[in-house]
Design a protein around this motif. Structure first.
Motif, PDB file in Angstrom:
ATOM      1  N   ALA A  48       0.827  -1.203   0.000  1.00 21.87           N
ATOM      2  CA  ALA A  48       0.000   0.000   0.000  1.00 21.87           C
ATOM      3  C   ALA A  48       0.866   1.260   0.000  1.00 21.87           C
ATOM      4  O   ALA A  48       1.759   1.407   0.836  1.00 21.87           O
ATOM      5  CB  ALA A  48      -0.931   0.010   1.209  1.00 21.87           C
ATOM      6  N   ALA A  49       0.617   2.151  -0.933  1.00 18.81           N
ATOM      7  CA  ALA A  49       1.398   3.387  -1.059  1.00 18.81           C
ATOM      8  C   ALA A  49       0.598   4.392  -1.878  1.00 18.81           C
ATOM      9  O   ALA A  49      -0.384   4.036  -2.538  1.00 18.81           O
ATOM     10  CB  ALA A  49       2.740   3.104  -1.734  1.00 18.81           C
ATOM     11  N   VAL A  50       1.018   5.645  -1.841  1.00 21.68           N
ATOM     12  CA  VAL A  50       0.361   6.667  -2.646  1.00 21.68           C
ATOM     13  C   VAL A  50       0.816   6.516  -4.096  1.00 21.68           C
ATOM     14  O   VAL A  50       1.912   6.000  -4.354  1.00 21.68           O
ATOM     15  CB  VAL A  50       0.662   8.093  -2.138  1.00 21.68           C
ATOM     16  N   ASP A  51      -0.021   6.932  -5.030  1.00 18.89           N
ATOM     17  CA  ASP A  51       0.366   6.815  -6.436  1.00 18.89           C
ATOM     18  C   ASP A  51       0.570   8.173  -7.099  1.00 18.89           C
ATOM     19  O   ASP A  51       0.624   8.270  -8.323  1.00 18.89           O
ATOM     20  CB  ASP A  51      -0.648   5.984  -7.231  1.00 18.89           C
ATOM     21  N   ILE A  52       0.655   9.230  -6.273  1.00 17.90           N
ATOM     22  CA  ILE A  52       1.056  10.542  -6.770  1.00 17.90           C
ATOM     23  C   ILE A  52       2.259  10.998  -5.952  1.00 17.90           C
ATOM     24  O   ILE A  52       2.588  10.395  -4.926  1.00 17.90           O
ATOM     25  CB  ILE A  52      -0.079  11.577  -6.676  1.00 17.90           C
ATOM     26  N   ALA A  53       2.915  12.039  -6.393  1.00 18.68           N
ATOM     27  CA  ALA A  53       4.125  12.499  -5.715  1.00 18.68           C
ATOM     28  C   ALA A  53       3.845  12.857  -4.258  1.00 18.68           C
ATOM     29  O   ALA A  53       2.844  13.498  -3.943  1.00 18.68           O
ATOM     30  CB  ALA A  53       4.703  13.711  -6.442  1.00 18.68           C
ATOM     31  N   SER A  54       4.737  12.433  -3.369  1.00 20.46           N
ATOM     32  CA  SER A  54       4.577  12.716  -1.938  1.00 20.46           C
ATOM     33  C   SER A  54       4.472  14.212  -1.667  1.00 20.46           C
ATOM     34  O   SER A  54       3.743  14.645  -0.771  1.00 20.46           O
ATOM     35  CB  SER A  54       5.757  12.137  -1.159  1.00 20.46           C
ATOM     36  N   LEU A  55       5.217  15.006  -2.430  1.00 24.50           N
ATOM     37  CA  LEU A  55       5.203  16.454  -2.209  1.00 24.50           C
ATOM     38  C   LEU A  55       3.814  17.040  -2.398  1.00 24.50           C
ATOM     39  O   LEU A  55       3.463  18.050  -1.780  1.00 24.50           O
ATOM     40  CB  LEU A  55       6.188  17.143  -3.157  1.00 24.50           C
ATOM     41  N   ILE A  56       3.011  16.433  -3.281  1.00 19.34           N
ATOM     42  CA  ILE A  56       1.652  16.913  -3.512  1.00 19.34           C
ATOM     43  C   ILE A  56       0.696  16.297  -2.510  1.00 19.34           C
ATOM     44  O   ILE A  56      -0.275  16.929  -2.091  1.00 19.34           O
ATOM     45  CB  ILE A  56       1.212  16.601  -4.956  1.00 19.34           C
ATOM     46  N   PHE A  57       0.970  15.065  -2.102  1.00 17.43           N
ATOM     47  CA  PHE A  57       0.083  14.346  -1.196  1.00 17.43           C
ATOM     48  C   PHE A  57       0.351  14.767   0.248  1.00 17.43           C
ATOM     49  O   PHE A  57       0.869  14.004   1.056  1.00 17.43           O
ATOM     50  CB  PHE A  57       0.293  12.839  -1.356  1.00 17.43           C
ATOM     51  N   GLN A  58       0.016  15.997   0.567  1.00 16.18           N
ATOM     52  CA  GLN A  58       0.180  16.496   1.923  1.00 16.18           C
ATOM     53  C   GLN A  58      -0.616  17.783   2.075  1.00 16.18           C
ATOM     54  O   GLN A  58      -1.067  18.380   1.106  1.00 16.18           O
ATOM     55  CB  GLN A  58       1.662  16.753   2.231  1.00 16.18           C
ATOM     56  N   PHE A  59      -0.806  18.194   3.312  1.00 17.71           N
ATOM     57  CA  PHE A  59      -1.539  19.427   3.582  1.00 17.71           C
ATOM     58  C   PHE A  59      -0.688  20.632   3.210  1.00 17.71           C
ATOM     59  O   PHE A  59       0.526  20.640   3.451  1.00 17.71           O
ATOM     60  CB  PHE A  59      -1.906  19.521   5.068  1.00 17.71           C
ATOM     61  N   TRP A  66       9.393  13.969   3.434  1.00 19.86           N
ATOM     62  CA  TRP A  66       9.206  12.605   2.970  1.00 19.86           C
ATOM     63  C   TRP A  66      10.544  11.929   2.675  1.00 19.86           C
ATOM     64  O   TRP A  66      11.512  12.572   2.270  1.00 19.86           O
ATOM     65  CB  TRP A  66       8.331  12.582   1.716  1.00 19.86           C
ATOM     66  N   GLN A  67      10.569  10.602   2.820  1.00 18.87           N
ATOM     67  CA  GLN A  67      11.771   9.819   2.551  1.00 18.87           C
ATOM     68  C   GLN A  67      11.788   9.252   1.134  1.00 18.87           C
ATOM     69  O   GLN A  67      12.839   8.866   0.638  1.00 18.87           O
ATOM     70  CB  GLN A  67      11.879   8.658   3.548  1.00 18.87           C
ATOM     71  N   ARG A  68      10.612   9.219   0.500  1.00 22.91           N
ATOM     72  CA  ARG A  68      10.490   8.631  -0.826  1.00 22.91           C
ATOM     73  C   ARG A  68       9.688   9.552  -1.746  1.00 22.91           C
ATOM     74  O   ARG A  68       8.924  10.403  -1.284  1.00 22.91           O
ATOM     75  CB  ARG A  68       9.795   7.266  -0.754  1.00 22.91           C
ATOM     76  N   THR A  69       9.869   9.351  -3.038  1.00 24.21           N
ATOM     77  CA  THR A  69       9.099  10.141  -4.009  1.00 24.21           C
ATOM     78  C   THR A  69       7.607   9.851  -3.883  1.00 24.21           C
ATOM     79  O   THR A  69       6.772  10.715  -4.117  1.00 24.21           O
ATOM     80  CB  THR A  69       9.544   9.810  -5.440  1.00 24.21           C
ATOM     81  N   HIS A  70       7.263   8.610  -3.502  1.00 25.26           N
ATOM     82  CA  HIS A  70       5.875   8.201  -3.316  1.00 25.26           C
ATOM     83  C   HIS A  70       5.783   7.472  -1.975  1.00 25.26           C
ATOM     84  O   HIS A  70       6.286   6.353  -1.846  1.00 25.26           O
ATOM     85  CB  HIS A  70       5.412   7.288  -4.462  1.00 25.26           C
ATOM     86  N   ALA A  71       5.172   8.115  -1.006  1.00 19.62           N
ATOM     87  CA  ALA A  71       5.171   7.598   0.361  1.00 19.62           C
ATOM     88  C   ALA A  71       4.404   6.286   0.470  1.00 19.62           C
ATOM     89  O   ALA A  71       3.397   6.068  -0.208  1.00 19.62           O
ATOM     90  CB  ALA A  71       4.561   8.628   1.297  1.00 19.62           C
ATOM     91  N   ARG A  72       4.891   5.428   1.345  1.00 23.86           N
ATOM     92  CA  ARG A  72       4.194   4.192   1.647  1.00 23.86           C
ATOM     93  C   ARG A  72       3.253   4.400   2.832  1.00 23.86           C
ATOM     94  O   ARG A  72       3.329   5.390   3.536  1.00 23.86           O
ATOM     95  CB  ARG A  72       5.212   3.082   1.923  1.00 23.86           C
ATOM     96  N   ARG A 207      11.017   5.897  -5.951  1.00 26.34           N
ATOM     97  CA  ARG A 207      12.357   5.612  -5.436  1.00 26.34           C
ATOM     98  C   ARG A 207      12.549   6.326  -4.097  1.00 26.34           C
ATOM     99  O   ARG A 207      11.770   7.224  -3.733  1.00 26.34           O
ATOM    100  CB  ARG A 207      13.432   6.073  -6.420  1.00 26.34           C
ATOM    101  N   THR A 208      13.603   5.938  -3.400  1.00 22.65           N
ATOM    102  CA  THR A 208      13.975   6.613  -2.161  1.00 22.65           C
ATOM    103  C   THR A 208      14.834   7.833  -2.495  1.00 22.65           C
ATOM    104  O   THR A 208      15.679   7.779  -3.389  1.00 22.65           O
ATOM    105  CB  THR A 208      14.768   5.658  -1.256  1.00 22.65           C
ATOM    106  N   TYR A 209      14.604   8.926  -1.797  1.00 24.25           N
ATOM    107  CA  TYR A 209      15.390  10.141  -2.041  1.00 24.25           C
ATOM    108  C   TYR A 209      16.865   9.900  -1.710  1.00 24.25           C
ATOM    109  O   TYR A 209      17.192   9.195  -0.743  1.00 24.25           O
ATOM    110  CB  TYR A 209      14.881  11.295  -1.183  1.00 24.25           C
ATOM    111  N   ASP A 210      17.742  10.491  -2.494  1.00 29.45           N
ATOM    112  CA  ASP A 210      19.163  10.400  -2.182  1.00 29.45           C
ATOM    113  C   ASP A 210      19.514  11.415  -1.092  1.00 29.45           C
ATOM    114  O   ASP A 210      18.666  12.201  -0.651  1.00 29.45           O
ATOM    115  CB  ASP A 210      20.020  10.604  -3.434  1.00 29.45           C
TER     116      ASP A 210
END
Length: 498
Positions: A48-59, A66-72, A207-210
């Motif tokens: 289970a994870a988000v399917d849009i960019a983590s940066l957008i999927f937030q308030f 976030w640690q990843r481009t698409h948060a789990r 992917r995980t952020y560098d």
């Protein structure tokens, strides 16, 4: 209490934060689960994870490093818990409380909300934040009750079922299936994926952020900047020409080709799968699935795509529509949710006992996607907006409706002469016991002598009838493109001259 919120998911948490910032502390947030998170708590299936960019999927009011481009899932839950803790929402949550009915109390002018345990909560304002993905669409194939193995919907994942060396059937190829199949394929003996109809799939670049990106996301101002840039880019793609969801548009054709190229590249050595996973409808005709590993998982030796729907179940497996029997040990139904059946988990009764389900018999609708007729001081967080209609009542801006040559107060249904309707907004209706602010918003020219709310029409001093949905002077005729009043624009007659 002032406000009662049903649902402690993303919308409920956002509502709690906004109430706090508005200085309102007298509220409760009810939820039937044992904690906050909504769909991110109850959907605990593997992958289970988000399917849009983590940066957008937030308030927007509280960004997250976030640690990843698409948060789990676990990272999303951690984020929501942090937001709730920082806003001091814990004492407002009431978990393990399932709402069965919400009824407007005419005498008390309050909402009376009943729970499964028989408790009653009363509030001035009721907010439904139960979301669209709360009720699973459960399978009902003939013979399913005779199946001897485990059956579970992705939302109702059974962690007590060991999939190691098991023969698993996954029914569906939507977003949940695209996450489950790659996650369980490495441990299961075999996975049969039943596909009723293929959907468009695009890689999401997960992917995980560098280290450099993690340093950047650790700074709040960088997160806000990056989030704004991504949102602007996405919006610009739709605003700079016809959007991708318009069939035949230049962007739609480009995205269609991109998806076909992805299919061609992934299944270059499997022409059978290439044909089976290619949709026959235009790109974005249905929700697009974003996944990097779903297509590769279908090529595994222990995964088989069955491009046919399930017809029935037996004690030992499933039978597809071609009559082929598939022996399995576990059935996973990734069949989605009853998203169109809004607020189906409890009954809502508005003014004069009118049931919301009856109001929505022909489909759910709401003014600005929030307020609905005859449910004064209630609001929904997830209602389709394309079918916006003129409301009869709403929070903060109750309205009047036309009845013959007069206006009808939505609060008490008394007819008010259009000639005597004040032009200032808001004003109090004089009928005893009615607390609705009647009156009307004048059009942008502010020369209105009699008017109605958005979705109705008004007449200016020049004699032109003006629709308050789009401020067009063509009220009473066909609604112009983009008019928020929609069919109400055509239904409502012109307001009479004073």
């Amino acid at each position: 209490m002032r406000v009662l919120v049903i649902g402690a998911g993303i919308s409920g948490i956002a509502m709690g934060v906004r109430l706090k910032r508005a200085g309102i502390d007298d509220f409760r947030i009810l939820d039937e689960t044992d904690g906050l998170g909504g769909t991110w708590r109850i959907n605990a299936y593997p992958g289970a994870a988000v399917d849009i960019a983590s940066l957008i999927f937030q308030f927007g009011f509280r960004t997250h490093p976030w640690q990843r481009t698409h948060a789990r899932r676990h990272e999303v839950l951690d984020y929501l818990e942090q937001v709730a803790e920082e806003a001091d929402l814990e004492r407002h949550f009431v978990f393990g409380t399932r709402v069965t009915e919400a009824r407007w109390d005419e005498d008390r002018h309050r909402w009376s909300v009943t729970t499964a345990a028989g408790e009653i909560y009363r509030a001035e304002v009721l907010v439904s934040a139960v979301g669209l993905l709360s009720n699973p669409n459960l399978a009902a194939w003939p013979g399913l009750d005779t199946f001897g193995g485990a059956v579970m919907h992705t939302q109702q994942w059974r962690h007590d079922v060991d999939l190691a060396d098991a023969r698993v059937a996954v029914v569906g190829v939507g977003s949940s299936s695209a996450q489950v199949v790659p996650a369980i394929a490495p441990v299961a003996r075999s996975v049969n994926v039943f596909q009723r109809e293929p959907g468009w799939v695009l890689p999401k670049g997960e992917r995980t952020y560098d280290a450099g990106e993690l340093r950047r996301t650790s700074r709040a101002w960088h997160r806000r900047l990056d989030r704004s840039v991504q949102i602007i880019r996405k919006e610009w793609r739709n605003l700079s020409g016809r959007p991708s969801y318009v069939a035949g548009s230049r962007r739609n054709r480009a995205m269609d080709q991109m998806a076909r190229d992805y299919i061609g590249a992934t299944f270059a050595d499997r022409p059978d799968l290439r044909e089976a996973v290619t949709p026959t409808y235009p790109f974005e005709g249905k929700r697009v699935v974003f996944s990097d590993d779903f297509y590769p998982a279908l090529k595994r030796d222990n995964v088989r795509l069955v491009p046919r729907p399930v017809a029935s179940a037996t004690p030992t497996g499933l039978v597809d529509v071609d009559g082929e029997h598939h022996e399995v040990d576990v059935i996973v139904t990734a069949t989605g949710f009853t998203a169109a059946e809004l607020l189906s988990s409890y009954e809502v009764f508005g003014r004069r006992g009118r049931r919301l389900r009856d109001t929505w018999a022909d489909g759910a609708f709401a003014h600005v996607g929030m307020t609905v007729p005859a449910t004064r001081t209630s609001t929904c967080s997830s209602v389709p907006t394309p079918t916006v209609r003129a409301p009869s009542a709403s929070i903060g801006s109750p309205s009047n409706r036309r009845r013959g040559s007069s206006l009808t107060c939505a609060g008490c249904s008394d007819a008010v002469s259009a000639r005597s309707t004040p032009t200032s907004w808001p004003v109090r209706h004089t009928t005893p016991g009615c607390s609705v602010a009647c009156g009307a918003r004048p059009g942008p020219d502010r020369a209105t002598t009699s008017s109605t709310p958005r979705g109705g029409s008004s007449r200016s001093s020049t004699g032109a009838s003006r629709c308050n949905g789009c401020y067009s002077s063509s009220a009473g005729r066909s609604a112009p493109t983009g008019c928020a009043a929609g069919r109400a624009h055509e239904r409502l007659a012109r307001a009479p001259r004073p």
